[in-house]
Write an enzyme that holds these catalytic residues in place. Sequence first.
Site, mmCIF file in Angstrom:
data_model
loop_
_atom_site.group_PDB
_atom_site.id
_atom_site.type_symbol
_atom_site.label_atom_id
_atom_site.label_comp_id
_atom_site.label_asym_id
_atom_site.label_seq_id
_atom_site.Cartn_x
_atom_site.Cartn_y
_atom_site.Cartn_z
ATOM 1 N N LYS A 97 41.260 33.467 34.903
ATOM 2 C CA LYS A 97 39.989 34.176 34.743
ATOM 3 C C LYS A 97 39.583 34.211 33.270
ATOM 4 O O LYS A 97 38.473 33.825 32.903
ATOM 5 C CB LYS A 97 40.119 35.604 35.307
ATOM 6 C CG LYS A 97 38.808 36.334 35.368
ATOM 7 C CD LYS A 97 38.976 37.732 35.881
ATOM 8 C CE LYS A 97 39.262 38.659 34.735
ATOM 9 N NZ LYS A 97 39.263 40.066 35.085
ATOM 10 N N ASP B 20 36.286 37.173 39.202
ATOM 11 C CA ASP B 20 36.734 38.545 38.939
ATOM 12 C C ASP B 20 36.561 39.344 40.236
ATOM 13 O O ASP B 20 36.248 38.785 41.290
ATOM 14 C CB ASP B 20 35.956 39.152 37.764
ATOM 15 C CG ASP B 20 34.479 39.284 38.084
ATOM 16 O OD1 ASP B 20 34.068 38.984 39.220
ATOM 17 O OD2 ASP B 20 33.724 39.696 37.196
#
Length: 215
Positions: free
Chosen positions: A120, A138
């Site tokens: 991420k 996310d």
Amino acid sequence: MTKHVKEVIELLDHEYGLFTEPTLDYTQPHELLIATILSAQCTDARVNIVTKDLFKTYPDIKSFAEADLSELEDAIRTCGFYHAKAVHIIECCARLHEYFNDEVPSSIEDLTSLSGVGRKTANVVRTHVFHIPSIVVDTHVKRISSKLGLTRETEPVKIEFDLMKKLPEDHWSAINLQLITLGRTICTARNPKCSECFLQKVCPAGKKVLSKASK
Ligand code: SF4
């Protein structure tokens, strides 16, 4: 691209545009890396308050690498999980200093070799610093891409690869910011406002909620 995906991204583009500016403040690449590490379980607004002084106290990678752990912990305390985050930041910058000539690398492999950096965070850096189309998965992207029927996958890495297959590449970087905005305002985790949502007609989850409410 399927008709459904096309309808969803057209509505998202119409509502939010194809913006790709990050909500974390930074001027140097390593600052975005550190701000993203700090943003875990913390709001971007809080991180921006903390980094305003932090990036003055530690102006470069070397100064973070050589930071005193307890002083750095104090400086980032209000971001939460300050001990683990401080350790990650020092180790991450020590590696950047020692192996990467004080430069943030662009490959997923190199980025994820840094302490505290998962896919991420790596994709945030690739998107904003290097302008490499990347999908950041996310909590908002995970939740809403499933609700919208864009993916059936449940693990972030599988969602990332599935969305890369389904979305046009020029939407990879924007989809994260579009879904974050939607997730913070309309499609909130606790109380999605389906009756006010501009995606209501194309969202399978929204349609179900509305049909139950009308019975
Ligand atoms: S219709 Fe409801 S579930 Fe679907 S995206 Fe909008 S708020 Fe979320």
